[in-house]
Design a protein around this motif. Structure first.
Motif, PDB file in Angstrom:
ATOM      1  N   ALA A  45       0.839  -1.203   0.000  1.00  0.00           N
ATOM      2  CA  ALA A  45       0.000   0.000   0.000  1.00  0.00           C
ATOM      3  C   ALA A  45       0.875   1.254   0.000  1.00  0.00           C
ATOM      4  N   LYS A  46       1.948   1.213   0.789  1.00  0.00           N
ATOM      5  CA  LYS A  46       2.886   2.342   0.810  1.00  0.00           C
ATOM      6  C   LYS A  46       3.549   2.503  -0.559  1.00  0.00           C
ATOM      7  N   LEU A  47       3.891   1.379  -1.193  1.00  0.00           N
ATOM      8  CA  LEU A  47       4.505   1.420  -2.512  1.00  0.00           C
ATOM      9  C   LEU A  47       3.572   2.055  -3.534  1.00  0.00           C
ATOM     10  N   LEU A  48       2.294   1.647  -3.510  1.00  0.00           N
ATOM     11  CA  LEU A  48       1.320   2.223  -4.438  1.00  0.00           C
ATOM     12  C   LEU A  48       1.187   3.729  -4.236  1.00  0.00           C
ATOM     13  N   GLY A  49       1.093   4.143  -2.986  1.00  0.00           N
ATOM     14  CA  GLY A  49       0.976   5.568  -2.698  1.00  0.00           C
ATOM     15  C   GLY A  49       2.215   6.342  -3.086  1.00  0.00           C
ATOM     16  N   GLY A  50       3.388   5.723  -2.834  1.00  0.00           N
ATOM     17  CA  GLY A  50       4.631   6.412  -3.140  1.00  0.00           C
ATOM     18  C   GLY A  50       4.874   6.571  -4.627  1.00  0.00           C
ATOM     19  N   VAL A  51       4.595   5.518  -5.411  1.00  0.00           N
ATOM     20  CA  VAL A  51       4.828   5.574  -6.854  1.00  0.00           C
ATOM     21  C   VAL A  51       3.864   6.549  -7.531  1.00  0.00           C
ATOM     22  N   THR A  52       2.612   6.554  -7.097  1.00  0.00           N
ATOM     23  CA  THR A  52       1.610   7.428  -7.717  1.00  0.00           C
ATOM     24  C   THR A  52       1.621   8.837  -7.142  1.00  0.00           C
ATOM     25  N   CYS A 152       5.797 -16.447  -0.322  1.00  0.00           N
ATOM     26  CA  CYS A 152       5.718 -16.256  -1.775  1.00  0.00           C
ATOM     27  C   CYS A 152       4.278 -16.322  -2.256  1.00  0.00           C
ATOM     28  N   ALA A 153       3.501 -17.248  -1.702  1.00  0.00           N
ATOM     29  CA  ALA A 153       2.088 -17.340  -2.080  1.00  0.00           C
ATOM     30  C   ALA A 153       1.340 -16.076  -1.689  1.00  0.00           C
ATOM     31  N   ASP A 154       1.598 -15.594  -0.467  1.00  0.00           N
ATOM     32  CA  ASP A 154       0.950 -14.364  -0.001  1.00  0.00           C
ATOM     33  C   ASP A 154       1.342 -13.186  -0.880  1.00  0.00           C
ATOM     34  N   SER A 155       2.624 -13.089  -1.201  1.00  0.00           N
ATOM     35  CA  SER A 155       3.098 -11.987  -2.025  1.00  0.00           C
ATOM     36  C   SER A 155       2.459 -12.035  -3.405  1.00  0.00           C
ATOM     37  N   THR A 156       2.304 -13.232  -3.956  1.00  0.00           N
ATOM     38  CA  THR A 156       1.668 -13.374  -5.268  1.00  0.00           C
ATOM     39  C   THR A 156       0.252 -12.831  -5.257  1.00  0.00           C
ATOM     40  N   VAL A 157      -0.527 -13.276  -4.278  1.00  0.00           N
ATOM     41  CA  VAL A 157      -1.933 -12.871  -4.200  1.00  0.00           C
ATOM     42  C   VAL A 157      -2.069 -11.375  -3.958  1.00  0.00           C
ATOM     43  N   ILE A 158      -1.339 -10.877  -2.975  1.00  0.00           N
ATOM     44  CA  ILE A 158      -1.487  -9.473  -2.588  1.00  0.00           C
ATOM     45  C   ILE A 158      -0.984  -8.545  -3.694  1.00  0.00           C
ATOM     46  N   ALA A 159       0.144  -8.889  -4.315  1.00  0.00           N
ATOM     47  CA  ALA A 159       0.660  -8.077  -5.420  1.00  0.00           C
ATOM     48  C   ALA A 159      -0.299  -8.094  -6.599  1.00  0.00           C
ATOM     49  N   LEU A 160      -0.931  -9.240  -6.839  1.00  0.00           N
ATOM     50  CA  LEU A 160      -1.907  -9.326  -7.933  1.00  0.00           C
ATOM     51  C   LEU A 160      -3.105  -8.416  -7.665  1.00  0.00           C
ATOM     52  N   ALA A 166      -4.365  -0.926  -9.295  1.00  0.00           N
ATOM     53  CA  ALA A 166      -3.629   0.112 -10.020  1.00  0.00           C
ATOM     54  C   ALA A 166      -4.059   0.163 -11.479  1.00  0.00           C
ATOM     55  N   LEU A 167      -4.282  -1.003 -12.078  1.00  0.00           N
ATOM     56  CA  LEU A 167      -4.706  -1.044 -13.472  1.00  0.00           C
ATOM     57  C   LEU A 167      -6.090  -0.420 -13.636  1.00  0.00           C
ATOM     58  N   ALA A 168      -6.966  -0.671 -12.669  1.00  0.00           N
ATOM     59  CA  ALA A 168      -8.303  -0.070 -12.718  1.00  0.00           C
ATOM     60  C   ALA A 168      -8.203   1.448 -12.649  1.00  0.00           C
ATOM     61  N   ALA A 181       1.308  -0.319 -11.475  1.00  0.00           N
ATOM     62  CA  ALA A 181       0.758  -1.593 -11.941  1.00  0.00           C
ATOM     63  C   ALA A 181       1.873  -2.490 -12.480  1.00  0.00           C
ATOM     64  N   MET A 182       2.805  -1.916 -13.234  1.00  0.00           N
ATOM     65  CA  MET A 182       3.896  -2.704 -13.791  1.00  0.00           C
ATOM     66  C   MET A 182       4.819  -3.234 -12.687  1.00  0.00           C
ATOM     67  N   ILE A 183       5.058  -2.426 -11.665  1.00  0.00           N
ATOM     68  CA  ILE A 183       5.884  -2.877 -10.544  1.00  0.00           C
ATOM     69  C   ILE A 183       5.242  -4.068  -9.850  1.00  0.00           C
ATOM     70  N   PHE A 184       3.936  -3.976  -9.618  1.00  0.00           N
ATOM     71  CA  PHE A 184       3.243  -5.083  -8.950  1.00  0.00           C
ATOM     72  C   PHE A 184       3.203  -6.325  -9.833  1.00  0.00           C
ATOM     73  N   LEU A 185       3.129  -6.138 -11.139  1.00  0.00           N
ATOM     74  CA  LEU A 185       3.149  -7.289 -12.043  1.00  0.00           C
ATOM     75  C   LEU A 185       4.496  -8.001 -11.967  1.00  0.00           C
TER      76      LEU A 185
END
Length: 230
Positions: A45-52, A152-160, A166-168, A181-185
């Motif tokens: 969430a911090k990453l999304l806020g920081g990048v945008t 890794c499973a948690d990171s996959t789901v949450i990043a997705l 972000a894409l929306a 969105a690209m960073i999370f992908l």
């Protein structure tokens, strides 16, 4: 306690909780796994806020995680969802099938997958693990690898999820969401790769355990298969 089949009729939760991951222990909620999951949510969430540039946040003191609603609430909400189980399902299937086939191979009997199912054989595997010291020594390896595997499973789901959010935002006209969105992908791809690597290692650990079982407990395996044949 390790490798106990008590908590699920399907085989997955108990296999994951006791063999793959150390997080759901007798210490109860909140536990390491949920704290780590909540940390991932807050960091992304911090990453999304920081990048945008939409918001800035200060991460909480994770050393006080047991007392912070900002840690407990996200972790609890994620914990009650089936997302982790869904993400791990194909990897879990590969691990459990490898163990099932290995047990049948020890006996030398022709495989009958419809009869010699993982559900029918898992209690034998768990029991042998718990009663033999040489097999118990592998548990720390399984736990350490399993902690990374679950993360890794948690990171996959949450990043997705963050990728889709972000894409929306991007599609409704907020162009600054596209880099996020690209960073999370990329994070999703790296996390999936991590899950694959950890699954391979988990299978290797199981094979090492099966080698010991084949040397010391072949009679027990044959006895169980004979009981299933009746």
């Amino acid at each position: 306690m390790s490798l106990t089949p008590e908590n699920s009729s399907s085989g997955w939760p108990s296999f994951g909780e006791h063999f793959i991951t150390p997080e759901n222990s007798s210490s109860g909620w909140p536990s390491f796994g949920e704290h780590f999951t909540a940390a991932i949510i807050l960091i992304y969430a911090k990453l999304l806020g920081g990048v945008t540039g939409w918001w800035t946040t200060t991460l909480p003191d994770f050393s006080k995680a047991e007392f912070l609603p900002s840690i407990i609430v996200p972790g609890a909400l994620y914990y009650i969802t089936p997302f982790r189980r869904w993400a791990n399902a194909p990897h879990h299937k590969k691990i459990s099938e490898s163990i099932r086939q290995g047990l049948v191979s020890i006996s030398g009997y022709p495989d009958q997958p419809e009869r010699y199912t993982w559900k029918n054989l898992r209690s034998l595997f768990f029991t042998l693990i718990d009663q033999d010291e040489s097999l118990k020594q592998k548990r720390s390896l399984a736990y350490a690898n399993g902690a990374v595997w679950s993360s890794c499973a948690d990171s996959t789901v949450i990043a997705l999820i963050f990728f889709l959010v972000a894409l929306a935002f991007y599609f409704i006209g907020l162009e600054e969401a596209f880099p996020a969105a690209m960073i999370f992908l990329i994070i999703v791809a790296v996390s999936i790769f991590g899950s694959i690597v950890c699954t391979k290692r988990q299978v290797e650990i199981a094979i090492e355990q099966l080698e010991i079982i084949g040397l010391k407990y072949r009679t027990s395996v044959e006895k169980r298969l004979n009981a299933l044949d009746q």
